[in-house]
Scaffold this active site. Sequence first.
Site, short mmCIF file in Angstrom:
data_model
loop_
_atom_site.label_atom_id
_atom_site.label_comp_id
_atom_site.label_asym_id
_atom_site.label_seq_id
_atom_site.Cartn_x
_atom_site.Cartn_y
_atom_site.Cartn_z
N SER A 373 0.86 -1.26 0.17
CA SER A 373 0.04 -0.12 0.05
C SER A 373 0.79 1.24 -0.04
CB SER A 373 -1.07 -0.03 1.24
OG SER A 373 -1.91 0.73 1.12
N ASP A 493 -8.13 -5.87 -5.77
CA ASP A 493 -7.86 -4.73 -5.03
C ASP A 493 -8.97 -3.43 -5.31
OD1 ASP A 493 -6.76 -2.78 -3.32
OD2 ASP A 493 -4.81 -3.53 -3.64
N HIS A 524 -6.77 -6.03 -0.74
CA HIS A 524 -5.56 -5.10 -0.51
C HIS A 524 -4.76 -5.91 0.82
CE1 HIS A 524 -3.79 -1.34 -0.65
NE2 HIS A 524 -3.70 -0.95 0.44
#
Lengths: 812, 812
Positions: A373, A493, A524
């Site tokens: 991320s 995602d 994610h």
Amino acid sequence: MKNNQFAIETVDRKTELQELRAIHFVDASIDALEDPLAVWQKLLQKTVLEAKSQTVFNQKLNNYLATSEITLGDFLNGNQAVTNEIFYRVALQLLEFDVDSDFKLDDPLAAMKEIQLPFIKGPITTKADLLDAWYLLLCTHTKNGQTYLDKLAQDGYFVPFYRHTTEPLFFNGKAQAVFDPHQLIRDVVYVEAPLDTDHDGKRDLLKVEVLRPSQTKQGYKAPVLYTASPYNQGINDEAGSKLMHNVDVPLAAKEPNQLTYKDVQYQPQSNPLPAKRTIHGEQKEADETFAMESPYTLNDYFLTRGFAVAYAAGIGTKDSDGIRDTGAVAETVSTIAVIEWLAGNRTAFTNKIDNIAIKAWWSNGKIAMTGRSYLGTLATAAATTGVAGLKTAVSEAAISSWYDYYRDGGLVAAPETFQGEDMDVLATEVFSRMQKPGDYLKIKDYFNQVLSTMAKDQDRQTGNYSRYWDERNYLNNVKNIKADMVMVHGLNDWNVKPRNVGNLWNALRDVPVTKKLILHQGQHIYVNAFRSLDFTDMMNLWFSHELFGVANHAKELLPDVLIQDNTQPETWKTYEDWQSPDDQHQIFNFEAKELVPQNVPVRSAAASFSDHLDTETFDFYKKHLDVWERDLLTTNHDTKGENKLRDNRLIFKTSQYTQDTYIDGRVQLKIRVAVNEPFGMLSFQLVDYGEAKRLTVSPTILAAKSLSGTYDWRRDNLREFTLQKETTPWKMITKGHINLQNRHNNYQVDALKPNDFYDLTVELQPTFYHLLSGHQLGLVVYATDFNTTIRGNQELQYSLQINQCQMSLPIK
Amino acid sequence: MKNNQFAIETVDRKTELQELRAIHFVDASIDALEDPLAVWQKLLQKTVLEAKSQTVFNQKLNNYLATSEITLGDFLNGNQAVTNEIFYRVALQLLEFDVDSDFKLDDPLAAMKEIQLPFIKGPITTKADLLDAWYLLLCTHTKNGQTYLDKLAQDGYFVPFYRHTTEPLFFNGKAQAVFDPHQLIRDVVYVEAPLDTDHDGKRDLLKVEVLRPSQTKQGYKAPVLYTASPYNQGINDEAGSKLMHNVDVPLAAKEPNQLTYKDVQYQPQSNPLPAKRTIHGEQKEADETFAMESPYTLNDYFLTRGFAVAYAAGIGTKDSDGIRDTGAVAETVSTIAVIEWLAGNRTAFTNKIDNIAIKAWWSNGKIAMTGRSYLGTLATAAATTGVAGLKTAVSEAAISSWYDYYRDGGLVAAPETFQGEDMDVLATEVFSRMQKPGDYLKIKDYFNQVLSTMAKDQDRQTGNYSRYWDERNYLNNVKNIKADMVMVHGLNDWNVKPRNVGNLWNALRDVPVTKKLILHQGQHIYVNAFRSLDFTDMMNLWFSHELFGVANHAKELLPDVLIQDNTQPETWKTYEDWQSPDDQHQIFNFEAKELVPQNVPVRSAAASFSDHLDTETFDFYKKHLDVWERDLLTTNHDTKGENKLRDNRLIFKTSQYTQDTYIDGRVQLKIRVAVNEPFGMLSFQLVDYGEAKRLTVSPTILAAKSLSGTYDWRRDNLREFTLQKETTPWKMITKGHINLQNRHNNYQVDALKPNDFYDLTVELQPTFYHLLSGHQLGLVVYATDFNTTIRGNQELQYSLQINQCQMSLPIK
């Protein structure tokens, strides 16, 4: 159950023997033996780490069966020969597979094949054969997602090595757990970045937390896994929440313009930089330490294998200087300053006051970045600078352009589950200097000023691409990348959407570095503790190669493109490319409710939908996004008119596919549309229609806290995507959005006359999707996306000239 | 934000000083000072554990503000006096509360009160005052749910103590983290239980895993936290799943009987027991060790505070002898055999073959049991034997009678989310001998035989209480309890339902031991890492008292009954009793759709409902239990007839309450009912109707991996029940079920003539519920409970003679 291992290196028997000796499986006691049975017994004895007596060893061996009648203990005490069947029957038990549910006692070799476990092909007749089989067994995954050797490490196998360790120990090309994790040295240093983002007339000092093997005190030089995590000094949840934007606002007409890319291109600014601090001395030992870092479990695994780990949060975080400005060039500069220090090319200080320099003298100068991320994003950002010392970046679920995170097609488009978030919210959340009032007071006013600028520059009014966003687009600098790249992303995602990795992959295609891509079926998430994939081993092979220079063929063994199948659990397939320019395309024309092959002639027709809902329904959907999604996609008969979205979207379906088909990359849509106002937007979802048991969207925890990199060390949960218990009628494959005034691109604003038809082209987020034979593809066309777009609930009416619409599907 | 601490002992200043000296906060450097400001500075210096230089210390102090203008560093270097306001302004920052969001800089004392943090009342003018305030501060919880001293321990405060530790160190009545968790000794022993459950002619040997402080080698005697976990050697998920019972089966008429309790009373059997093994020698050191136990985080906390921890899985588990028979007396005997060994009253061996005895010579003979669910159940079971050595049992979410786990009111009634599970399934799941084929083969046939008997004895046909269940009813032996009892249970636990703790609490009321009760708003969870409650400290105070004999007033300080409020987050209230016999009762009569006060005359009336659904709806509800629950409880206008359950239940509501009311204990219903077949069942839910923001049913993770018992040790997530973002229209409070043929009790079967009316009485599961003013109580009467009962979808029609029904509500 299916095992997928890519990180096993095939070596010759001589090398195997050397390596078995290095890890003490082969030693004088084995050298003295010739009988395979006796050798096997000796090897097994070394695995029963809980036994401190011969009796307990025997007792444990009798937990296993050598044949359906004879326990392993009894077998070893007899004089029957070891056969492959017996060896692998026992192997399956050692690997923690269960009799009956995982394998049949009477045919272990069939089970080895079915579970996709490696085994030696020739017969086990000599000591050399036995050792060969043993070597391979040590490399093989247990039922619980780790190599048998790692399982033994967890049981304490390498603990006796700790005292003698001076350097890493490699087995099958991978570093082993011979470093005591409880002897790690923890340093804090302050890197002087070539920045003054808080405008205090001094270069920003950035706090770095380092964990390094104690052997560095004796001259061992460690490579470094560096995770740049803006979160790891704390998160300002409340302050961030207060800034969240209201998304229930109307869409407005934008003033047309004729902007070209040059108009929005980022122009580097040359701000005068304060001089470097005068160094008042140098020190080898840090002045500061730390107790509780915010760890990434993959790093933890390597901490006991000779790697050092560095964590840094960057500008504007607790104990560091500077101001947070998410995605800005300064943030990247702040990120790589740490690498420069680790590689010996930048100064760090022992504290923020005394100007005493401290070098990363314990570092071997080879650095890898890790993290997911925002963390992975900074890894990508760092790579695009070509900074020296960064050998590889493992960027997981990473953003490649911040526009693709918070915007789409000239629209504000939130990451899923983060409606209302934007650059200013995120920058505030990670501005952890806020948590130390003595420090915060000094900087509060200036940060608020920066926040105001950010709020303006991010421009939620138009949703257009701009210089602001171009500065925050790492794709512009992919050509500078010198580090080998590993990219990991979830095909589901919808937080960091697949376009981010898709564009990076495409931009990298001709850059002369090695690049590897892993696409999984998750959202994610991290993938380092999944049962069906040896991701941790792959990274071990990779880092051992990249940072230690081990000639383990990592670049050849790791597939270029590895994609998890969406129809079957535990199925990973390798490919040469993703979104290959050579892909074929299936072209579909539109008819009422249908997508028909290009060669089927279609009649002139239009179809309309509204984007307005009664207030009650609108409020209900805002609170129940899952129901909104269900109502949007369902094509069940709705005789009672219960589906409030029935007239708020159009659905076009193909006929049933007659063979399995793989969609590979970006689906392109040509749409002719009109709207009754001078503004408008369209959203699209490509949907797999067909009753099937599908994979869980979130991983299932198979065994809690079952994985540990070594004995008495941090634990992780074993995870996997499993099949849902019930069938579902559809699955959203990919989606896209466009502002009808951004028909050329994201920055040029086009005029839009009410009720005039316009042609536009939309590319959906890239995907890779295995569509089963018998299923249908559906395209859902709608406007407001409750998960993503602003939600004005305006009286908008959209019409599609459907015979002028087309869908192009890239096919592998 | 509200803090709730119960485990702070008030001691005099002299004791405070002694204790501060013992933990090295007061030492010669402090003795040399008089000025409170200088003393404070010295104390603060000891907290900045990351600083290895004076500069870093200063740097860190300047992160805090002493006044709105002056940092703490500058303040300490000045000569202003420390005031209470300044001390607590800094204290709030040290305790990790955030300026602005948690407290206002200008009024720290107001924040201390509001957050419910303790503070000294008098002014801080002398060194003695300052030390008094410091002492209390060390006992005070940070924002992150641990005492400030524990926070410092996590930062490494006690690491320098490790080398010198010979015995526990207590501060404020609680054991501190002075034992190095990485030096723990891990022993496996085999306790010889007075059982031969696998009928092999030898007493069952039971594997015990012990972790004990290394100081035991030097003569330190440790108390023991013992967790009996049938799961901790592995779980046979697949084998268990295969045995799951089909619950979509019809209810059938039962043959009436005239059984009395005597007929179903368990009669102990005196099976001949094989002789004890002949001891062939004795050994002090274990033959076997282990690497990866399955830990309970609460135990982990105590492992670094001088406690030993023992884990045992009991009969029928991996590496142990015996057969699993869930809830049987043999299981209890197996559980306490370990306590007997720990207390010096039973033999254990170093392995299963050599007959070499090994004593728990390192144990101080004082044992506490811990654990949740099946683990807590075995703690309760053990306590009911009165076994010597067991000083206290902390039983969390524990079963007190297995009938109350799998049955209810003469019905098969599954724990929520475990439809189809039963005693045989659970016994199979924990029979982990199955995982070691060499061992399993010997016992497979006999275990299958035991399973068949179990399947018969558990009797899913009638759902009646029987001798089988009476053997598995620990309530019969509560009078034997000698250990002090701590019971923890969720008021929303529909797995182990509240009746289990309710009956235990009631049975204990007159037993001469100390008993403490904590009822929280969770489901089936642990509560040891919640921010708003100092549960871990409470257990520290408790165990320090019970196992070390520390005179810390634990029995007085811990409230007898502590209940979390269901309307406000972070609100815990103390009470003298739960379900007190002295409670008042509100009596309601029934009218059509209404519950009216007893003094309101009601007219003769009947109401009916069906228990049948069309197949499509029935199948849909089976897959979507949440929708079933919603449709069951909703009383929204249903103009379109969308609610398929509308005619399948009756709902009776009170008028709006005009004041807050606390329901305390067991709601009793008198019902007159008829059914159109010679069999039938009724289910009931008591519901709070009223729009409100309610607590989340599952805890929210506030900070992942943020809690650790000491430096470099296992971490836990900080959790809390927070308010849901949206209001909800109702909340189920409690429920109950009854077979219409069990009108007298759970074993006597009564005749039931179709369409005749019968009177019956039902007690719902005990609860404690804060009903807000303005809300209504609703009683939902229905039959098939999709979550719990069998689901025959039969053509049953139920009628209530509602003027002959009554509800009695116990009120605190």
